[in-house]
Design a protein around this motif. Structure first.
Motif, PDB file in Angstrom:
ATOM      1  N   ALA A   1       0.843  -1.198   0.000  1.00 40.60           N
ATOM      2  CA  ALA A   1       0.000   0.000   0.000  1.00 40.60           C
ATOM      3  C   ALA A   1       0.876   1.244   0.000  1.00 40.60           C
ATOM      4  N   GLY A   2       0.371   2.301  -0.550  1.00 35.80           N
ATOM      5  CA  GLY A   2       1.132   3.547  -0.601  1.00 35.80           C
ATOM      6  C   GLY A   2       0.252   4.722  -0.995  1.00 35.80           C
ATOM      7  N   ALA A   3       0.846   5.907  -0.963  1.00 39.47           N
ATOM      8  CA  ALA A   3       0.148   7.150  -1.315  1.00 39.47           C
ATOM      9  C   ALA A   3       1.028   7.957  -2.271  1.00 39.47           C
ATOM     10  N   VAL A   4       0.395   8.590  -3.226  1.00 34.65           N
ATOM     11  CA  VAL A   4       1.124   9.358  -4.247  1.00 34.65           C
ATOM     12  C   VAL A   4       0.443  10.715  -4.424  1.00 34.65           C
ATOM     13  N   LYS A   5       1.199  11.811  -4.227  1.00 33.95           N
ATOM     14  CA  LYS A   5       0.661  13.150  -4.542  1.00 33.95           C
ATOM     15  C   LYS A   5       1.021  13.443  -5.992  1.00 33.95           C
ATOM     16  N   ALA A   6       0.046  13.188  -6.867  1.00 34.90           N
ATOM     17  CA  ALA A   6       0.359  13.207  -8.302  1.00 34.90           C
ATOM     18  C   ALA A   6      -0.300  14.366  -9.051  1.00 34.90           C
ATOM     19  N   LEU A   7      -1.038  15.225  -8.371  1.00 40.51           N
ATOM     20  CA  LEU A   7      -1.766  16.257  -9.111  1.00 40.51           C
ATOM     21  C   LEU A   7      -1.699  17.578  -8.367  1.00 40.51           C
ATOM     22  N   VAL A   8      -1.196  18.623  -9.046  1.00 33.77           N
ATOM     23  CA  VAL A   8      -1.202  19.991  -8.526  1.00 33.77           C
ATOM     24  C   VAL A   8      -1.672  20.898  -9.665  1.00 33.77           C
ATOM     25  N   VAL A   9      -2.810  21.578  -9.461  1.00 33.94           N
ATOM     26  CA  VAL A   9      -3.391  22.401 -10.537  1.00 33.94           C
ATOM     27  C   VAL A   9      -3.714  23.791  -9.981  1.00 33.94           C
ATOM     28  N   PRO A  10      -3.114  24.864 -10.516  1.00 30.89           N
ATOM     29  CA  PRO A  10      -3.486  26.223 -10.103  1.00 30.89           C
ATOM     30  C   PRO A  10      -4.819  26.631 -10.752  1.00 30.89           C
ATOM     31  N   PHE A  11      -5.522  27.589 -10.133  1.00 35.05           N
ATOM     32  CA  PHE A  11      -6.801  28.047 -10.681  1.00 35.05           C
ATOM     33  C   PHE A  11      -7.042  29.490 -10.272  1.00 35.05           C
ATOM     34  N   THR A  12      -7.917  30.145 -11.038  1.00 36.55           N
ATOM     35  CA  THR A  12      -8.446  31.471 -10.708  1.00 36.55           C
ATOM     36  C   THR A  12      -9.958  31.351 -10.728  1.00 36.55           C
ATOM     37  N   LEU A  13     -10.578  31.598  -9.589  1.00 36.94           N
ATOM     38  CA  LEU A  13     -12.004  31.336  -9.412  1.00 36.94           C
ATOM     39  C   LEU A  13     -12.781  32.634  -9.303  1.00 36.94           C
ATOM     40  N   ASP A  14     -13.806  32.765 -10.146  1.00 39.50           N
ATOM     41  CA  ASP A  14     -14.750  33.882 -10.000  1.00 39.50           C
ATOM     42  C   ASP A  14     -15.916  33.415  -9.119  1.00 39.50           C
ATOM     43  N   HIS A  15     -16.975  32.901  -9.746  1.00 38.37           N
ATOM     44  CA  HIS A  15     -18.072  32.335  -8.958  1.00 38.37           C
ATOM     45  C   HIS A  15     -17.980  30.811  -8.936  1.00 38.37           C
ATOM     46  N   TYR A  16     -17.660  30.221 -10.090  1.00 36.61           N
ATOM     47  CA  TYR A  16     -17.456  28.775 -10.147  1.00 36.61           C
ATOM     48  C   TYR A  16     -16.389  28.476 -11.192  1.00 36.61           C
ATOM     49  N   GLU A  17     -15.733  27.344 -11.039  1.00 40.71           N
ATOM     50  CA  GLU A  17     -14.662  26.941 -11.948  1.00 40.71           C
ATOM     51  C   GLU A  17     -14.615  25.420 -12.000  1.00 40.71           C
ATOM     52  N   GLN A  18     -14.587  24.888 -13.238  1.00 39.33           N
ATOM     53  CA  GLN A  18     -14.475  23.448 -13.426  1.00 39.33           C
ATOM     54  C   GLN A  18     -13.079  23.116 -13.921  1.00 39.33           C
ATOM     55  N   LEU A  19     -12.425  22.195 -13.225  1.00 37.24           N
ATOM     56  CA  LEU A  19     -11.092  21.744 -13.592  1.00 37.24           C
ATOM     57  C   LEU A  19     -11.195  20.290 -14.024  1.00 37.24           C
ATOM     58  N   ASN A  20     -10.547  19.955 -15.139  1.00 34.50           N
ATOM     59  CA  ASN A  20     -10.586  18.578 -15.602  1.00 34.50           C
ATOM     60  C   ASN A  20      -9.322  18.274 -16.378  1.00 34.50           C
ATOM     61  N   GLY A  21      -9.012  16.971 -16.478  1.00 30.65           N
ATOM     62  CA  GLY A  21      -7.813  16.563 -17.188  1.00 30.65           C
ATOM     63  C   GLY A  21      -7.438  15.139 -16.852  1.00 30.65           C
ATOM     64  N   ASP A  22      -6.199  14.780 -17.169  1.00 28.94           N
ATOM     65  CA  ASP A  22      -5.669  13.444 -16.900  1.00 28.94           C
ATOM     66  C   ASP A  22      -4.451  13.554 -15.996  1.00 28.94           C
ATOM     67  N   VAL A  23      -4.273  12.571 -15.149  1.00 33.24           N
ATOM     68  CA  VAL A  23      -3.093  12.514 -14.298  1.00 33.24           C
ATOM     69  C   VAL A  23      -2.491  11.117 -14.423  1.00 33.24           C
TER      70      VAL A  23
END
Length: 242
Positions: free
Chosen positions: A186-208
């Motif tokens: 068993a293990g843990a991986v921090k594999a995703l870091v995504v910056p954002f600029t949010l007004d009222h709502y923001e959808q982030l999507n992609g592949d990791v």
């Protein structure tokens, strides 16, 4: 013989041998006038020859005439070119005006179609945000889906800010995946870091991309300020492997 006799008039009888004739002289004033005219004309000619403009020869006159004709032709050609450019510009301006009007009509149509969608999104965000905790950003929803036979996870994250009138918020999300390696460890991986600029709502999507053979089973999503180290909020999601 009488003392007083009749006086007899002498009659002029031309002689055959007499050649003298009486000639009429020209008036002196007329002679002076002619002399003055001749002297004046001569003086004018002398002045023109000495100080007046140089007279052109026949070849020089022809050359000047040819140059004048050429210049006139070039001027007419340039005038014709200028008129052609003016007509082309007017045509382009008319086409540009027509295109602008068509684009503006399309924009107006899209705005009319967009208004109901914006209203629906506002209603949806209000429904989603009901009961949510904002610190000051809220995680409305998130999903993580592994891709078959690939070490890739597709993600979708929806972030909300409570008040749409607030200024934009700069931040970042970090996702830590928990799972097992091919050897069963068993293990843990921090594999995703995504910056954002949010007004009222923001959808982030992609592949990791995951480590080779790593099977994630759970993802913990944390929200940070852009330059902060303390998480503002977090949520954990289970991942179903196919």
């Amino acid at each position: 013989m009488a003392i007083f006799g009749r006086s007899q008039k002498k009659v002029f009888r031309p002689s055959l041998y007499e050649s003298r004739r009486r000639t009429r002289r020209l008036p002196r004033w007329f002679v002076l006038l002619l002399v003055g005219i001749v002297l004046g004309a001569g003086g004018v000619l002398i002045l023109q020859a000495s100080y007046g403009p140089k007279r052109l020869t026949v070849s020089e006159s022809q050359k000047l005439t040819d140059e004048l004709a050429t210049t006139t032709h070039e001027r007419r050609q340039l005038q014709a070119d200028l008129e052609e450019v003016e007509r082309a510009r007017e045509t382009e301006n008319a086409q540009a005006t027509q295109t602008t009007q068509e684009l503006q009509a399309r924009v107006d149509e899209l705005e009319i179609r967009l208004k109901p969608l914006q209203d629906e999104i506002k209603l949806l965000t209000r429904a989603i945000s009901a009961g949510m905790k904002f610190d000051p950003i809220g995680i409305a929803a998130a999903s993580f889906e592994p891709v078959n036979n690939k070490d890739i996870v597709k993600y979708q994250v929806l972030l909300l800010q409570e008040n749409e009138k607030k200024p934009s918020y700069d931040g970042r999300i970090e996702v830590t995946f928990e799972g097992v390696y091919p050897n069963g460890r068993a293990g843990a991986v921090k594999a995703l870091v995504v910056p954002f600029t949010l007004d009222h709502y923001e959808q982030l999507n992609g592949d990791v991309e995951m480590p080779k053979g790593f099977k994630p089973s759970r993802a913990t999503l944390r929200v940070y300020q852009a330059q902060g180290d303390k998480a503002l909020t977090y949520r954990t999601y289970n991942i179903a492997n196919k």
